[in-house]
Design a protein around this motif. Sequence first.
Motif, mmCIF file in Angstrom:
data_model
loop_
_atom_site.group_PDB
_atom_site.id
_atom_site.type_symbol
_atom_site.label_atom_id
_atom_site.label_comp_id
_atom_site.label_asym_id
_atom_site.label_seq_id
_atom_site.Cartn_x
_atom_site.Cartn_y
_atom_site.Cartn_z
ATOM 1 N N MET A 1 0.834 -1.180 0.000
ATOM 2 C CA MET A 1 0.000 0.000 0.000
ATOM 3 C C MET A 1 0.885 1.252 0.000
ATOM 4 S SD MET A 1 -3.137 0.924 2.597
ATOM 5 C CE MET A 1 -3.994 -0.618 2.378
ATOM 6 N N ALA A 2 0.628 2.168 -0.913
ATOM 7 C CA ALA A 2 1.435 3.384 -1.039
ATOM 8 C C ALA A 2 1.273 4.271 0.193
ATOM 9 C CB ALA A 2 1.044 4.148 -2.292
ATOM 10 N N LYS A 3 2.385 4.754 0.711
ATOM 11 C CA LYS A 3 2.339 5.692 1.830
ATOM 12 C C LYS A 3 2.404 7.130 1.363
ATOM 13 C CE LYS A 3 4.213 2.615 5.296
ATOM 14 N NZ LYS A 3 5.219 2.395 6.318
ATOM 15 N N VAL A 4 2.938 7.347 0.152
ATOM 16 C CA VAL A 4 3.072 8.688 -0.395
ATOM 17 C C VAL A 4 2.424 8.711 -1.771
ATOM 18 C CG1 VAL A 4 4.688 10.490 -1.146
ATOM 19 C CG2 VAL A 4 5.226 9.086 0.858
ATOM 20 N N GLY A 5 1.625 9.729 -2.001
ATOM 21 C CA GLY A 5 1.086 9.962 -3.330
ATOM 22 C C GLY A 5 1.928 11.037 -3.994
ATOM 23 N N ILE A 6 2.369 10.780 -5.203
ATOM 24 C CA ILE A 6 3.089 11.785 -5.989
ATOM 25 C C ILE A 6 2.195 12.097 -7.178
ATOM 26 C CG2 ILE A 6 5.141 12.293 -7.363
ATOM 27 C CD1 ILE A 6 6.661 10.237 -5.679
ATOM 28 N N VAL A 7 1.810 13.365 -7.291
ATOM 29 C CA VAL A 7 0.886 13.745 -8.360
ATOM 30 C C VAL A 7 1.392 15.013 -9.036
ATOM 31 C CG1 VAL A 7 -0.659 15.002 -6.799
ATOM 32 C CG2 VAL A 7 -1.552 14.084 -8.931
ATOM 33 N N MET A 8 1.228 15.032 -10.350
ATOM 34 C CA MET A 8 1.655 16.195 -11.146
ATOM 35 C C MET A 8 0.616 16.446 -12.216
ATOM 36 S SD MET A 8 4.673 14.082 -13.019
ATOM 37 C CE MET A 8 4.593 12.748 -11.824
ATOM 38 N N GLY A 9 0.555 17.676 -12.681
ATOM 39 C CA GLY A 9 -0.447 18.044 -13.658
ATOM 40 C C GLY A 9 -0.061 17.746 -15.095
ATOM 41 N N SER A 10 1.219 17.476 -15.339
ATOM 42 C CA SER A 10 1.691 17.272 -16.704
ATOM 43 C C SER A 10 2.934 16.394 -16.703
ATOM 44 C CB SER A 10 2.029 18.631 -17.329
ATOM 45 O OG SER A 10 2.705 18.473 -18.558
ATOM 46 N N ASP A 11 3.129 15.651 -17.782
ATOM 47 C CA ASP A 11 4.342 14.839 -17.881
ATOM 48 C C ASP A 11 5.589 15.708 -18.006
ATOM 49 O OD1 ASP A 11 3.843 15.668 -20.496
ATOM 50 O OD2 ASP A 11 4.339 13.730 -21.379
ATOM 51 N N SER A 12 5.435 16.993 -18.328
ATOM 52 C CA SER A 12 6.602 17.874 -18.367
ATOM 53 C C SER A 12 7.196 18.081 -16.973
ATOM 54 C CB SER A 12 6.232 19.226 -18.992
ATOM 55 O OG SER A 12 5.289 19.918 -18.189
ATOM 56 N N ASP A 13 6.434 17.749 -15.925
ATOM 57 C CA ASP A 13 6.910 17.855 -14.551
ATOM 58 C C ASP A 13 7.720 16.619 -14.115
ATOM 59 O OD1 ASP A 13 5.446 20.228 -14.432
ATOM 60 O OD2 ASP A 13 3.699 19.245 -13.535
ATOM 61 N N MET A 14 7.722 15.586 -14.932
ATOM 62 C CA MET A 14 8.345 14.311 -14.543
ATOM 63 C C MET A 14 9.820 14.420 -14.148
ATOM 64 S SD MET A 14 7.696 11.181 -13.886
ATOM 65 C CE MET A 14 6.160 10.801 -14.700
ATOM 66 N N PRO A 15 10.659 15.206 -14.839
ATOM 67 C CA PRO A 15 12.064 15.268 -14.407
ATOM 68 C C PRO A 15 12.223 15.725 -12.951
ATOM 69 C CG PRO A 15 11.847 16.196 -16.604
ATOM 70 C CD PRO A 15 10.444 15.952 -16.099
ATOM 71 N N VAL A 16 11.365 16.610 -12.497
ATOM 72 C CA VAL A 16 11.435 17.088 -11.109
ATOM 73 C C VAL A 16 10.767 16.089 -10.163
ATOM 74 C CG1 VAL A 16 10.675 18.905 -9.523
ATOM 75 C CG2 VAL A 16 11.549 19.507 -11.788
#
Length: 166
Positions: free
Chosen positions: A1-16
């Motif tokens: 079960m995931a303890k942290v959710g990582i969410v971004m609005g765009s795949d352009s944010d993926m490097p960060v």
Amino acid sequence: MAKVGIVMGSDSDMPVMSKAAEILDKLGVDYEMRIISAHREPDVFFEYAKGAEERGCKVIIAGAGKAAHLPGMCAAIFPMPVIGIPMKTSDLGGVDSLYSIVQMPSGIPVATVAINGGANAGILAAKILAVSDPELLARLKAYSEELKEQVVAKDAKLQETGWKNY
């Protein structure tokens, strides 16, 4: 079960955002990662944020640029800590994102790291979880020791070779 959710609005944010995931991987923290636009698909976003606690998330890391509503909206819905990562933008260099995330109304806090601060968001999420997880706390202490050893090694190299040969 995931303890942290990582969410971004765009795949352009993926490097960060991937830097947060890399830290969590290194520290042995389970996470889930999603690309969800609060503006373009609000129904999907609300479902994600409302269901995060049930899925086992204890912290959400949300990255966003420009108007940067994703972290604040997560904090409005999710009852536990939210860490916002302001993304560097071409318009205002990320200051727009930073202000949008850090200037939350009273009662809806978002812990905010530096512009493009993915690694620090991952470390902060782990530190929040380590309050009730002694094994994770031990891994964080070991990670801090690694960072210290890296600085000591770099200084030793500087002292040995001098700055002109560094």
